[in-house]
Enzyme design. Structure first.
Site, mmCIF file in Angstrom:
data_model
loop_
_atom_site.group_PDB
_atom_site.id
_atom_site.type_symbol
_atom_site.label_atom_id
_atom_site.label_comp_id
_atom_site.label_asym_id
_atom_site.label_seq_id
_atom_site.Cartn_x
_atom_site.Cartn_y
_atom_site.Cartn_z
ATOM 1 N N GLU A 51 6.393 -1.154 123.913
ATOM 2 C CA GLU A 51 7.760 -0.805 124.305
ATOM 3 C C GLU A 51 7.844 0.001 125.597
ATOM 4 O OE1 GLU A 51 9.914 1.031 121.115
ATOM 5 O OE2 GLU A 51 9.717 -0.690 119.797
ATOM 6 N N ASN A 89 9.245 -6.017 118.821
ATOM 7 C CA ASN A 89 9.730 -5.011 117.875
ATOM 8 C C ASN A 89 11.235 -5.142 117.808
ATOM 9 O OD1 ASN A 89 7.083 -4.175 117.917
ATOM 10 N ND2 ASN A 89 7.481 -2.233 118.970
ATOM 11 N N HIS A 102 0.627 3.549 123.169
ATOM 12 C CA HIS A 102 1.842 3.772 122.388
ATOM 13 C C HIS A 102 2.340 5.186 122.712
ATOM 14 C CE1 HIS A 102 4.091 2.249 118.606
ATOM 15 N NE2 HIS A 102 4.738 3.315 119.013
ATOM 16 N N TYR A 116 14.730 -3.734 115.803
ATOM 17 C CA TYR A 116 15.377 -2.811 114.866
ATOM 18 C C TYR A 116 16.876 -3.069 114.752
ATOM 19 C CZ TYR A 116 11.015 -0.265 114.652
ATOM 20 O OH TYR A 116 9.706 0.072 114.422
ATOM 21 N N GLU A 155 6.887 -5.018 114.948
ATOM 22 C CA GLU A 155 7.539 -3.918 114.223
ATOM 23 C C GLU A 155 8.912 -4.361 113.749
ATOM 24 O OE1 GLU A 155 7.873 -0.109 116.238
ATOM 25 O OE2 GLU A 155 5.876 -0.323 117.106
ATOM 26 N N ARG A 182 -1.979 -3.237 112.708
ATOM 27 C CA ARG A 182 -1.846 -2.901 114.129
ATOM 28 C C ARG A 182 -1.813 -1.385 114.270
ATOM 29 N NH1 ARG A 182 3.350 -2.120 116.873
ATOM 30 N NH2 ARG A 182 2.910 -1.758 119.057
#
Ligand code: GBH
Length: 466
Positions: free
Chosen positions: A157, A292, A112, A294, A358, A68
């Site tokens: 995002e 994504n 992005h 984290y 991600e 990606r």
């Protein structure tokens, strides 16, 4: 050796973004983007623009099935709109040929965070026109590259781009206004909807978006998620969840803003920017939601607390630190939250297919002559993969997993000090060296799974066979 396997055909790969790796910010007619000036460090990054054949070879050697990447809007439209720059598209044309020759499936992200400076000067994301320009850009890219890209992600995002870019101002363009942040978020959602329509008309096979989803909880819930909350804490959790997660999930997947968010938007920004028909446009059917993940958001009610500028409307809520292990960024490592969030999305938005687009971490790697030793990154990814596997076993429709990221790169406001790569980059020489985690991940991909660490307890049959 017993293997904890993933479903057949599970897609393994990595993600990157244009501004963080490409460099070459004025090559072949690229126009300026908002991050060029904002980033204190020189923006040569990994010089991927010139070194992409080597980077594709690295991915091939690691056995990646998927890659990606993001397209730089300012390469394609140096002025953001108007006249396209064919030389900018030529780069992605070469990259795609290289990827396909290596047997790697490309997944393209159109935005992005690298808005063309000309569009920022014309009002940026708080201006509705930016959404329309995005749709034109999406169409132009898909018309040229759609024969080789199957899956298109509109935005990466939008929460970060809107609320760190226009709210707290720690990201480009560095504006600090709650009203502009909410307007930006809405126009990004609109850009997603108009972009999805444009991509379909240009023949895109699959269309999706990528959201940063962060499970929101109190400190006590980190170890005991089922725990009952006081009314005040429950309200604090719901408010942050509305701001970060549901602000984007609900318009895209249900065609509505969360009822508890609308008064917050109205107080900061009014509601005039949300026009008749916008939500129908935003709720275009999509094929895939990229997630994504984290770290969780840990909060509790605290009446005296002022609002955090990245979370306008968060007065009375304290963001808490918790006593877990953290990455070098200081982000708590809570792998269980990945399964928690996947179970939740699968329950509340059951129709959408998912992909982890991600997941990864920065650590201080041990760089020696004989290798780059990053045990912590291996553990981080392994624990998250176990959590992912358990969510899949419970029915979450997750089609693939992409590590953030292939290369150590330009980590936005944090520059080159943060190392998220599977591959180490020496920014003096641009030499790439695989870290231990890269080789470990190659084995995960080969086996389509993890080596079971816990020995299986003997069953009656195995005992009888001895
Ligand atoms: C991703 O953003 C980006 O897509 C990628 O470009 C970037 O390089 C990568 O992550 C690593 O940063 O900010 O302390 O409140 C992730 C952004 C990270 C935003 C976690 C919210 C919560 C912790 N998110 N963050 S904190």
């Amino acid at each position: 050796m017993s293997i904890a396997s993933f479903p057949e055909g599970f897609v393994w790969g990595v993600s990157t973004s244009a501004f963080q790796i490409e460099g070459a910010t004025s090559a072949d007619g690229r126009g300026p983007a908002i991050w060029d000036a904002f980033s204190a460090d020189r923006a040569e990054a990994c010089d991927h623009y010139h070194r992409y054949p080597e980077d594709v070879q690295l991915m091939k050697d690691l056995g990646m099935a998927a890659y990606r990447f993001s397209v730089s809007w300012a390469r394609v439209f140096p002025e953001g709109a108007g006249k396209a720059n064919p030389a900018g598209l030529d780069f992605y044309d070469r990259l795609l040929d290289e990827l396909l020759a290596a047997g790697i499936t490309p997944y393209a992200t159109l935005y992005h965070w690298d808005l063309p400076q000309a569009l920022e000067d014309a009002g940026g994301w708080p201006s509705r026109d930016t959404a329309r320009h995005f749709a034109d850009y999406a169409a132009a890219v898909c018309e040229r590259l759609g024969d080789r890209v199957d899956t298109w992600f509109t935005l990466n995002e939008p929460w970060v781009a809107a609320f760190l870019g226009y709210g707290s101002g720690i990201h480009a363009p560095g504006r600090k206004s709650a009203a502009e942040a909410f307007k930006s978020a809405h126009h990004m959602l609109l850009a997603h909807g108009l972009g999805a329509q444009a991509l379909r008309s240009a023949g895109a096979a699959k269309v999706g978006a990528v959201l940063n989803i962060s499970p929101v909880m109190t400190p006590a819930q980190v170890s005991d998620f089922g725990r009952e909350l006081s009314e005040e804490d429950a309200e604090a959790v719901a408010r942050i969840d509305a701001l970060v997660n549901r602000q984007f999930l609900d318009p895209m997947l249900r065609g509505e803003y969360p009822a508890d968010l609308l008064p917050i938007i109205e107080r900061s920004a009014g509601l005039n920017h949300i026009q008749e028909g916008d939500l129908e446009t935003i709720a275009q059917p999509i094929d895939l939601l990229g997630i994504n993940y984290y770290t969780p958001s840990v909060v509790q009610a605290q009446p005296s607390e002022p609002a955090d500028p990245a979370f306008p409307g968060s007065e009375g809520i304290l963001f808490c630190t918790i006593p877990t292990a953290v990455t070098a960024m200081g982000w708590p490592i809570v792998p269980n939250c990945l399964s928690l969030l996947l179970r939740r999305i699968s329950r509340e938005y059951p129709d959408i297919e998912l992909m982890i687009t991600e997941n990864g971490a920065d650590f201080v790697d041990v760089v020696t002559g004989d290798g780059i030793h990053d045990m912590e990154r291996i553990s981080f990814i392994e624990e998250h993969l176990r959590a992912l596997r358990s969510a899949i076993a419970d029915g979450a429709r997750v089609r693939g997993y992409l590590v953030w990221t292939l290369l150590d790169n330009l980590e936005w406001a944090d520059g080159y000090q943060r190392k998220f790569g599977l591959v180490h980059v020496d920014f003096g020489t641009q030499r790439r060296r695989m870290k231990d985690s890269a080789l470990w991940y190659r084995d995960v991909i080969r086996r389509n799974g993890l080596v079971e660490t816990r020995p299986k307890r003997p069953t009656l049959e195995t005992v009888a066979a001895r």
